[in-house]
Design a protein around this motif. Structure first.
Motif, PDB file in Angstrom:
ATOM      1  N   ALA A   7     -41.507 -18.735 -92.962  1.00 41.05           N
ATOM      2  CA  ALA A   7     -40.405 -19.708 -92.919  1.00 41.05           C
ATOM      3  C   ALA A   7     -40.945 -21.132 -93.048  1.00 41.05           C
ATOM      4  CB  ALA A   7     -39.621 -19.541 -91.613  1.00 41.05           C
ATOM      5  N   CYS A   8     -42.044 -21.417 -92.343  1.00 40.67           N
ATOM      6  CA  CYS A   8     -42.637 -22.769 -92.411  1.00 40.67           C
ATOM      7  C   CYS A   8     -43.178 -23.055 -93.810  1.00 40.67           C
ATOM      8  CB  CYS A   8     -43.757 -22.927 -91.387  1.00 40.67           C
ATOM      9  SG  CYS A   8     -43.177 -22.970 -89.692  1.00 40.67           S
ATOM     10  N   GLU A   9     -43.759 -22.043 -94.430  1.00 42.50           N
ATOM     11  CA  GLU A   9     -44.290 -22.231 -95.796  1.00 42.50           C
ATOM     12  C   GLU A   9     -43.149 -22.477 -96.785  1.00 42.50           C
ATOM     13  OE1 GLU A   9     -48.525 -19.790 -95.481  1.00 42.50           O
ATOM     14  OE2 GLU A   9     -46.744 -18.767 -96.252  1.00 42.50           O
ATOM     15  N   ALA A  10     -42.010 -21.806 -96.552  1.00 42.49           N
ATOM     16  CA  ALA A  10     -40.847 -21.995 -97.432  1.00 42.49           C
ATOM     17  C   ALA A  10     -40.313 -23.427 -97.294  1.00 42.49           C
ATOM     18  CB  ALA A  10     -39.752 -20.989 -97.079  1.00 42.49           C
ATOM     19  N   VAL A  11     -40.354 -23.952 -96.073  1.00 41.67           N
ATOM     20  CA  VAL A  11     -39.899 -25.334 -95.820  1.00 41.67           C
ATOM     21  C   VAL A  11     -40.826 -26.324 -96.530  1.00 41.67           C
ATOM     22  CG1 VAL A  11     -39.737 -27.108 -94.012  1.00 41.67           C
ATOM     23  CG2 VAL A  11     -38.700 -24.846 -93.645  1.00 41.67           C
ATOM     24  N   ASP A  12     -42.119 -26.028 -96.477  1.00 41.82           N
ATOM     25  CA  ASP A  12     -43.146 -26.767 -97.227  1.00 41.82           C
ATOM     26  C   ASP A  12     -42.996 -28.290 -97.117  1.00 41.82           C
ATOM     27  OD1 ASP A  12     -45.394 -26.959 -98.812  1.00 41.82           O
ATOM     28  OD2 ASP A  12     -44.272 -26.895-100.703  1.00 41.82           O
ATOM     29  N   GLY A  13     -42.841 -28.780 -95.882  1.00 46.40           N
ATOM     30  CA  GLY A  13     -42.800 -30.231 -95.672  1.00 46.40           C
ATOM     31  C   GLY A  13     -41.471 -30.891 -95.970  1.00 46.40           C
ATOM     32  N   ASN A  14     -40.487 -30.106 -96.428  1.00 44.40           N
ATOM     33  CA  ASN A  14     -39.170 -30.683 -96.720  1.00 44.40           C
ATOM     34  C   ASN A  14     -38.451 -31.025 -95.414  1.00 44.40           C
ATOM     35  OD1 ASN A  14     -36.094 -30.179 -96.972  1.00 44.40           O
ATOM     36  ND2 ASN A  14     -36.743 -30.593 -99.081  1.00 44.40           N
ATOM     37  N   LYS A  15     -38.044 -32.268 -95.246  1.00 46.74           N
ATOM     38  CA  LYS A  15     -37.481 -32.719 -93.965  1.00 46.74           C
ATOM     39  C   LYS A  15     -36.171 -32.019 -93.616  1.00 46.74           C
ATOM     40  CE  LYS A  15     -39.791 -37.049 -93.139  1.00 46.74           C
ATOM     41  NZ  LYS A  15     -39.809 -38.491 -93.286  1.00 46.74           N
ATOM     42  N   PHE A  16     -35.316 -31.819 -94.604  1.00 49.03           N
ATOM     43  CA  PHE A  16     -34.051 -31.139 -94.330  1.00 49.03           C
ATOM     44  C   PHE A  16     -34.311 -29.673 -93.967  1.00 49.03           C
ATOM     45  CE2 PHE A  16     -30.183 -28.811 -95.636  1.00 49.03           C
ATOM     46  CZ  PHE A  16     -29.309 -29.382 -94.732  1.00 49.03           C
ATOM     47  N   GLY A  17     -35.257 -29.075 -94.680  1.00 52.96           N
ATOM     48  CA  GLY A  17     -35.645 -27.688 -94.388  1.00 52.96           C
ATOM     49  C   GLY A  17     -36.144 -27.545 -92.960  1.00 52.96           C
ATOM     50  N   LEU A  18     -36.968 -28.488 -92.546  1.00 58.01           N
ATOM     51  CA  LEU A  18     -37.515 -28.455 -91.181  1.00 58.01           C
ATOM     52  C   LEU A  18     -36.402 -28.635 -90.153  1.00 58.01           C
ATOM     53  CD1 LEU A  18     -39.993 -28.259 -89.335  1.00 58.01           C
ATOM     54  CD2 LEU A  18     -40.297 -30.736 -89.593  1.00 58.01           C
ATOM     55  N   TYR A  19     -35.452 -29.516 -90.486  1.00 57.73           N
ATOM     56  CA  TYR A  19     -34.289 -29.745 -89.611  1.00 57.73           C
ATOM     57  C   TYR A  19     -33.495 -28.449 -89.428  1.00 57.73           C
ATOM     58  CZ  TYR A  19     -29.561 -31.358 -88.388  1.00 57.73           C
ATOM     59  OH  TYR A  19     -28.331 -31.520 -87.799  1.00 57.73           O
ATOM     60  N   MET A  20     -33.279 -27.729 -90.530  1.00 61.81           N
ATOM     61  CA  MET A  20     -32.510 -26.475 -90.484  1.00 61.81           C
ATOM     62  C   MET A  20     -33.292 -25.385 -89.722  1.00 61.81           C
ATOM     63  SD  MET A  20     -29.645 -27.169 -91.752  1.00 61.81           S
ATOM     64  CE  MET A  20     -28.862 -25.560 -91.843  1.00 61.81           C
ATOM     65  N   LEU A  21     -34.576 -25.320 -89.972  1.00 59.92           N
ATOM     66  CA  LEU A  21     -35.408 -24.318 -89.288  1.00 59.92           C
ATOM     67  C   LEU A  21     -35.417 -24.591 -87.782  1.00 59.92           C
ATOM     68  CD1 LEU A  21     -37.386 -21.908 -89.464  1.00 59.92           C
ATOM     69  CD2 LEU A  21     -39.242 -23.567 -89.748  1.00 59.92           C
ATOM     70  N   ASP A  22     -35.538 -25.866 -87.440  1.00 63.46           N
ATOM     71  CA  ASP A  22     -35.556 -26.239 -86.020  1.00 63.46           C
ATOM     72  C   ASP A  22     -34.245 -25.843 -85.340  1.00 63.46           C
ATOM     73  OD1 ASP A  22     -37.155 -27.614 -83.922  1.00 63.46           O
ATOM     74  OD2 ASP A  22     -35.394 -28.914 -83.855  1.00 63.46           O
ATOM     75  N   LYS A  23     -33.132 -26.030 -86.050  1.00 65.11           N
ATOM     76  CA  LYS A  23     -31.809 -25.645 -85.533  1.00 65.11           C
ATOM     77  C   LYS A  23     -31.753 -24.138 -85.287  1.00 65.11           C
ATOM     78  CE  LYS A  23     -27.628 -28.254 -86.769  1.00 65.11           C
ATOM     79  NZ  LYS A  23     -27.579 -28.822 -85.477  1.00 65.11           N
ATOM     80  N   GLU A  24     -32.325 -23.375 -86.226  1.00 63.92           N
ATOM     81  CA  GLU A  24     -32.304 -21.914 -86.123  1.00 63.92           C
ATOM     82  C   GLU A  24     -33.130 -21.449 -84.913  1.00 63.92           C
ATOM     83  OE1 GLU A  24     -33.136 -19.870 -89.874  1.00 63.92           O
ATOM     84  OE2 GLU A  24     -34.035 -18.262 -88.679  1.00 63.92           O
ATOM     85  N   LEU A  25     -34.278 -22.085 -84.720  1.00 64.96           N
ATOM     86  CA  LEU A  25     -35.162 -21.660 -83.625  1.00 64.96           C
ATOM     87  C   LEU A  25     -34.600 -22.034 -82.254  1.00 64.96           C
ATOM     88  CD1 LEU A  25     -38.748 -22.228 -85.034  1.00 64.96           C
ATOM     89  CD2 LEU A  25     -37.201 -20.312 -85.297  1.00 64.96           C
ATOM     90  N   ALA A  26     -33.662 -22.981 -82.256  1.00 67.16           N
ATOM     91  CA  ALA A  26     -33.015 -23.386 -80.998  1.00 67.16           C
ATOM     92  C   ALA A  26     -32.165 -22.246 -80.431  1.00 67.16           C
ATOM     93  CB  ALA A  26     -32.157 -24.617 -81.236  1.00 67.16           C
ATOM     94  N   ALA A  27     -31.828 -21.284 -81.290  1.00 68.79           N
ATOM     95  CA  ALA A  27     -30.926 -20.202 -80.864  1.00 68.79           C
ATOM     96  C   ALA A  27     -31.648 -19.063 -80.142  1.00 68.79           C
ATOM     97  CB  ALA A  27     -30.190 -19.653 -82.080  1.00 68.79           C
ATOM     98  N   ARG A  28     -32.984 -19.064 -80.176  1.00 71.80           N
ATOM     99  CA  ARG A  28     -33.711 -17.949 -79.543  1.00 71.80           C
ATOM    100  C   ARG A  28     -33.486 -17.967 -78.028  1.00 71.80           C
ATOM    101  NH1 ARG A  28     -40.251 -16.596 -79.221  1.00 71.80           N
ATOM    102  NH2 ARG A  28     -39.952 -14.400 -78.683  1.00 71.80           N
ATOM    103  N   THR A  29     -33.173 -16.805 -77.465  1.00 74.87           N
ATOM    104  CA  THR A  29     -32.975 -16.739 -76.011  1.00 74.87           C
ATOM    105  C   THR A  29     -33.939 -15.733 -75.389  1.00 74.87           C
ATOM    106  OG1 THR A  29     -31.225 -15.113 -76.322  1.00 74.87           O
ATOM    107  CG2 THR A  29     -30.526 -17.405 -76.025  1.00 74.87           C
ATOM    108  N   TYR A  30     -34.248 -15.975 -74.146  1.00 74.45           N
ATOM    109  CA  TYR A  30     -35.161 -15.107 -73.403  1.00 74.45           C
ATOM    110  C   TYR A  30     -34.420 -13.886 -72.857  1.00 74.45           C
ATOM    111  CZ  TYR A  30     -37.581 -13.457 -69.200  1.00 74.45           C
ATOM    112  OH  TYR A  30     -38.145 -12.671 -68.225  1.00 74.45           O
TER     113      TYR A  30
END
Ligand code: MG
Length: 174
Positions: A140-163
């Motif tokens: 996923a990080c390689e797909a984002v490849d430094g793109n700021k919007f991509g990183l923003y979207m990935l960060d949003k997705e990872l916020a959903a992980r629950t314990y």
């Protein structure tokens, strides 16, 4: 009774799981400091899961009438250049943990300690998942490849992980 060799290796594994917890907490804090709340959340959940792994092993040693000996936790890295680097470190670390779990399984087999072999099956399966999820995150990080919007979207997705508490603990309520 656990063999001396297995008892010692299980105590060392508790230390490794707690070190893992500390490593992921450190990644979580680094991500949070850089404004990546979702990445920070993902690693905070990972930190909680690693504590479960240690607790499962502690419960098991106690259930076999053994003593848990807590060893010093080595210091961890505190800074990463990017989430990609964090997940690369995660995969490299989990591969080491997998080798340790396999070694525990070998000792239990040598000992013909079937209870320990059974207990370790959960960890063997867990390591497959740990390596798979780290690889997915690297992808996923390689797909984002430094793109700021991509990183923003990935960060949003990872916020959903629950314990969720690990299954062996959920059944014992420990
Ligand atoms: Mg673990």
């Amino acid at each position: 009774m656990l063999s001396e060799k297995l008892h010692k290796a299980l105590n060392a594994q508790i230390n490794a799981e707690l070190w893992s917890a500390y490593l992921y907490l450190s990644m979580s804090m680094d991500a949070e400091a850089k404004g990546l709340k979702g990445v920070a959340n993902w690693f905070y959940v990972q930190f909680q899961e690693e504590q479960d792994h240690a607790r499962i092993l502690m419960n098991y040693i106690l259930s076999r009438d053994g003593k848990v000996t807590l060893l010093p936790i080595e210091e961890v890295r505190t800074e990463w250049a990017s989430p990609l680097e964090m997940f690369q470190d995660t995969l490299a670390h989990e591969k080491k943990v997998t080798a340790m779990i396999n070694n525990l399984a070998s000792i239990a087999a040598e000992d013909k300690d079937y209870a320990s072999s059974n207990m370790l099956v959960w960890f063997v399966d867990e390591q497959v998942e740990e390596e798979e999820s780290a690889r997915e995150m690297i992808g996923a990080c390689e797909a984002v490849d430094g793109n700021k919007f991509g990183l923003y979207m990935l960060d949003k997705e990872l916020a959903a992980r629950t314990y969720t508490q690990a299954a062996p603990l959920a059944s014992t309520n420990a």
